[in-house]
Design a protein around this motif. Structure first.
Motif, PDB file in Angstrom:
ATOM      1  N   VAL A  74       0.860  -1.182   0.000  1.00 36.48           N
ATOM      2  CA  VAL A  74       0.000   0.000   0.000  1.00 36.48           C
ATOM      3  C   VAL A  74       0.893   1.229   0.000  1.00 36.48           C
ATOM      4  O   VAL A  74       1.860   1.299   0.755  1.00 36.48           O
ATOM      5  N   ARG A  75       0.579   2.205  -0.859  1.00 31.43           N
ATOM      6  CA  ARG A  75       1.353   3.459  -0.843  1.00 31.43           C
ATOM      7  C   ARG A  75       0.536   4.522  -0.139  1.00 31.43           C
ATOM      8  O   ARG A  75      -0.630   4.739  -0.481  1.00 31.43           O
ATOM      9  N   LEU A  76       1.156   5.151   0.851  1.00 28.14           N
ATOM     10  CA  LEU A  76       0.483   6.179   1.632  1.00 28.14           C
ATOM     11  C   LEU A  76       1.000   7.551   1.236  1.00 28.14           C
ATOM     12  O   LEU A  76       2.191   7.734   1.000  1.00 28.14           O
ATOM     13  N   GLY A  77       0.115   8.515   1.203  1.00 32.12           N
ATOM     14  CA  GLY A  77       0.528   9.908   1.097  1.00 32.12           C
ATOM     15  C   GLY A  77       0.223  10.572   2.431  1.00 32.12           C
ATOM     16  O   GLY A  77      -0.849  10.353   2.995  1.00 32.12           O
ATOM     17  N   ILE A  78       1.158  11.331   2.940  1.00 31.74           N
ATOM     18  CA  ILE A  78       0.988  11.939   4.258  1.00 31.74           C
ATOM     19  C   ILE A  78       1.219  13.447   4.153  1.00 31.74           C
ATOM     20  O   ILE A  78       2.248  13.888   3.632  1.00 31.74           O
ATOM     21  N   GLU A  79       0.251  14.196   4.622  1.00 25.87           N
ATOM     22  CA  GLU A  79       0.447  15.640   4.755  1.00 25.87           C
ATOM     23  C   GLU A  79       0.434  15.958   6.234  1.00 25.87           C
ATOM     24  O   GLU A  79      -0.526  15.632   6.929  1.00 25.87           O
ATOM     25  N   ALA A  80       1.512  16.573   6.712  1.00 26.27           N
ATOM     26  CA  ALA A  80       1.594  16.890   8.138  1.00 26.27           C
ATOM     27  C   ALA A  80       2.446  18.137   8.319  1.00 26.27           C
ATOM     28  O   ALA A  80       3.261  18.468   7.453  1.00 26.27           O
TER      29      ALA A  80
END
Lengths: 150, 63
Positions: B30-36
């Motif tokens: 699974v590829r996750l995109g994270i905005e933080a």
């Protein structure tokens, strides 16, 4: 000698041990290793070394968070240390992937995990084994200047 | 642990400032995109655990 005066605060603790927040750095005469002694957890003592002694081409890039957490201002002397694993009968290794960064002016420190996979958690530290005595004092007194991202 | 089912393109929001999106799901990966916010550190958990273990293994006994 006042221990309180030498207390270094790691506001986030160190990786995996968040309650290890207050340390003092103890010199070991005649050795390139120093001991980072935790004041919060009895017996929590980490040997540390100047990482440039292990890898002269060491080039850690520190993120903006380091400046914030360590309250870095222009001209503050910064100290870099690598946690070292020393076991009898085995070659010592130093953790260059997650160095300790200390702002000596504010007595604040943190462990910073580098993105750069060039640096290993277990870098062989053979320089520590065959340490010529005359070089020890000079290396101990040398303050390393870490580079931060603009 | 809270467990949610999400499809590619969907995500979750944590607090007001962290967004995690499923970018792609392909078999077992699974590829996750994270905005933080930049002040938060994000690491692969195996790296974090390896460093925690390295820290623990470096402890030396009192002389």
């Amino acid at each position: 000698m006042s221990d309180e005066a030498n207390e270094i605060l790691f506001p986030e603790g160190i990786v995996g041990v968040p309650r290890a927040r207050r340390f003092r750095l103890l010199e070991q005469p005649g050795s390139p290793l120093r001991i980072l002694d935790c004041l919060d957890i009895e017996g929590f003592r980490l040997p540390v070394v100047d990482p440039f002694r292990v890898e002269p081409d060491y080039e850690p890039v520190l993120g903006k968070r380091v400046r914030e957490i360590l309250e870095v201002e222009e001209g503050d002397p910064m100290l870099l240390l690598a946690i070292t694993v020393v076991r009898s009968g085995e070659a010592p290794t130093a953790n260059l992937r997650a160095p300790l960064v200390i702002n000596a002016a504010k007595a604040r420190g943190m462990q910073w995990i580098l993105d750069d996979t060039r640096w290993s958690l277990q870098t062989p530290a053979t320089a520590l084994q065959t340490d010529p005595a005359p070089a020890t004092a000079a290396a101990r007194d040398r303050r390393s200047h870490a580079r931060t991202e603009p | 642990m809270l467990v949610l089912s999400r499809k590619p393109g969907q995500g979750v929001i944590i607090g007001n400032s962290i967004r995690i999106k499923i970018v792609e799901a392909n078999g077992r990966q699974v590829r996750l995109g994270i905005e933080a916010p930049p002040e938060l550190s994000i690491y692969r958990d195996e790296l974090h655990e390896a460093i925690a273990e390295a820290n623990r293994s470096a402890i030396v006994p009192e002389e």
